[in-house]
Design an enzyme around this catalytic site. Structure first.
Site, PDB file in Angstrom:
ATOM      1  N   HIS A   1       0.820  -1.205   0.000  1.00  0.00           N
ATOM      2  CA  HIS A   1       0.000   0.000   0.000  1.00  0.00           C
ATOM      3  C   HIS A   1       0.859   1.261   0.000  1.00  0.00           C
ATOM      4  O   HIS A   1       0.631   2.181  -0.798  1.00  0.00           O
ATOM      5  CB  HIS A   1      -0.923   0.008   1.220  1.00  0.00           C
ATOM      6  CG  HIS A   1      -1.864   1.164   1.242  1.00  0.00           C
ATOM      7  ND1 HIS A   1      -3.041   1.182   0.522  1.00  0.00           N
ATOM      8  CD2 HIS A   1      -1.801   2.369   1.883  1.00  0.00           C
ATOM      9  CE1 HIS A   1      -3.663   2.336   0.711  1.00  0.00           C
ATOM     10  NE2 HIS A   1      -2.926   3.077   1.537  1.00  0.00           N
TER      11      HIS A   1
ATOM     12  N   HIS B   1       3.123   6.070  -1.636  1.00  0.00           N
ATOM     13  CA  HIS B   1       3.679   7.243  -0.973  1.00  0.00           C
ATOM     14  C   HIS B   1       5.201   7.195  -0.941  1.00  0.00           C
ATOM     15  O   HIS B   1       5.810   7.412   0.108  1.00  0.00           O
ATOM     16  CB  HIS B   1       3.113   7.348   0.446  1.00  0.00           C
ATOM     17  CG  HIS B   1       1.628   7.454   0.496  1.00  0.00           C
ATOM     18  ND1 HIS B   1       0.957   8.576   0.055  1.00  0.00           N
ATOM     19  CD2 HIS B   1       0.667   6.572   0.897  1.00  0.00           C
ATOM     20  CE1 HIS B   1      -0.349   8.385   0.202  1.00  0.00           C
ATOM     21  NE2 HIS B   1      -0.549   7.184   0.705  1.00  0.00           N
TER      22      HIS B   1
ATOM     23  N   LYS C   1      -5.266   9.263  -8.917  1.00  0.00           N
ATOM     24  CA  LYS C   1      -4.890   9.513  -7.523  1.00  0.00           C
ATOM     25  C   LYS C   1      -5.012  11.012  -7.310  1.00  0.00           C
ATOM     26  O   LYS C   1      -4.296  11.802  -7.922  1.00  0.00           O
ATOM     27  CB  LYS C   1      -3.459   9.047  -7.246  1.00  0.00           C
ATOM     28  CG  LYS C   1      -2.979   9.336  -5.818  1.00  0.00           C
ATOM     29  CD  LYS C   1      -3.645   8.416  -4.792  1.00  0.00           C
ATOM     30  CE  LYS C   1      -3.064   8.659  -3.406  1.00  0.00           C
ATOM     31  NZ  LYS C   1      -3.621   7.738  -2.399  1.00  0.00           N
TER      32      LYS C   1
END
Length: 307
Positions: free
Chosen positions: A175, A190, A231
């Site tokens: 993730h 990220h 996103k």
């Protein structure tokens, strides 16, 4: 032999019921430790090794495009020959992007081997060693021994759990460090290295669309599409090594997960790290961790005026 049996019994208990206690640590201690981790991050990029082209400011409410060029106009790719970067990049093809699809994408043997090599290096790195010693000095149960610490880092970041359809389709690492597709949008992702790799691989159909927040060469929140999936605002630290991100995020997760943010400061710029846990079958996993920008300060501007 006796010590081996004791270690195995400890891990058996941990595996059966995983509850990590809240960590009693002050905001000032977290701030100081985050700065220490940054000081020892010798594998992070130098300012002259990365050049960003932020282009236009954008908003999250639509898919408008405020950037015609790539975000990264220059990256010294010799960075990616450093072991942690190389091992991280080797992991990138192990995952199914779509949630609901059982992991791994490769054989379990290949995944175990590549994750093991990555952990071997990261756990011996300066940031992770500093973090381990800090936790151990404070009596945190995650750091009673190097073996227990490795168990927990592997569990929190790499053990599979379900994000969709009840299937073991994800992990904290996937993730945060890789990115996923869920409900027609991109979730997670990220990390700046991942962003750069996708942006420079034509087959990924990756399109940077502008920034929602920027803090020089330190942190940014970015809008992009990946193979047509949007996103709206993915935040990344910029130029940091994989081992630094993992150490910082682990510290913040264990200290401030849930409603509290982990407040840090890099090069005069305040940031907050937000993290959430997921509990499944009496086990705890990293659900998400990401940075957000704090208030822009004169010190932040002054220390980064040439970036």
């Amino acid at each position: 032999m006796c010590s081996v049996l004791i270690f195995i019994s400890i891990l058996t208990v941990l595996a059966q019921c995983q509850k990590i206690p809240r960590f009693d640590v002050s905001n000032s201690e977290l701030l100081a430790m985050a700065q220490k981790l940054r000081q020892v991050d010798t594998n992070r990029a130098r300012p002259d090794q990365i050049k960003l082209n932020y282009q236009g400011h954008t908003v999250t409410r639509d898919d408008s495009d405020a950037a015609q060029a790539k975000l990264f106009s220059k990256v010294d790719t010799s960075l990616f020959r450093k072991p942690s970067y190389e091992l991280y990049i080797n992991l990138m093809d192990n995952f199914n992007r779509q949630t609901g699809v059982i992991e791994p994408r490769v054989s379990q043997a290949e995944e175990k081997n590549e994750v093991g090599k990555f952990l071997d290096y990261v756990l011996e790195s300066r940031p992770m060693q500093e973090l381990y010693n800090w936790f151990k000095a404070k009596g945190h149960p995650i750091a009673t021994s190097p073996q227990v610490f490795r168990f927990w880092i592997g569990q929190l970041w790499f053990s599979h759990y379900s994000r969709a359809l009840g299937r073991p389709d994800t992990s904290g690492f996937e993730h945060v460090f890789i990115g996923e597709a869920k409900n027609g949008e991109i979730s997670g992702m990220h990390n700046w290295v991942r962003f750069y790799v996708l942006e420079n691989n034509r087959t990924e159909n990756f399109d940077y669309k502008g920034f929602t927040v920027k803090r020089f060469n330190i942190m940014a929140a970015l809008k992009f599409t990946w193979d047509g999936l949007l996103k709206r605002a993915g935040s990344i630290l910029i130029g940091t090594s994989p081992e630094f991100d993992m150490a910082l995020y682990t510290m913040c997760f264990l200290s401030r997960r849930g409603r509290e943010t982990c407040d840090v400061e890099f090069d005069g710029c305040p940031l907050q790290i937000t993290s959430f846990e997921i509990m499944q079958q009496n086990k705890v996993y990293i659900g998400s961790i990401y940075p957000t920008a704090g208030r822009i300060t004169d010190q932040c501007r002054a220390q980064n005026r040439f970036n």
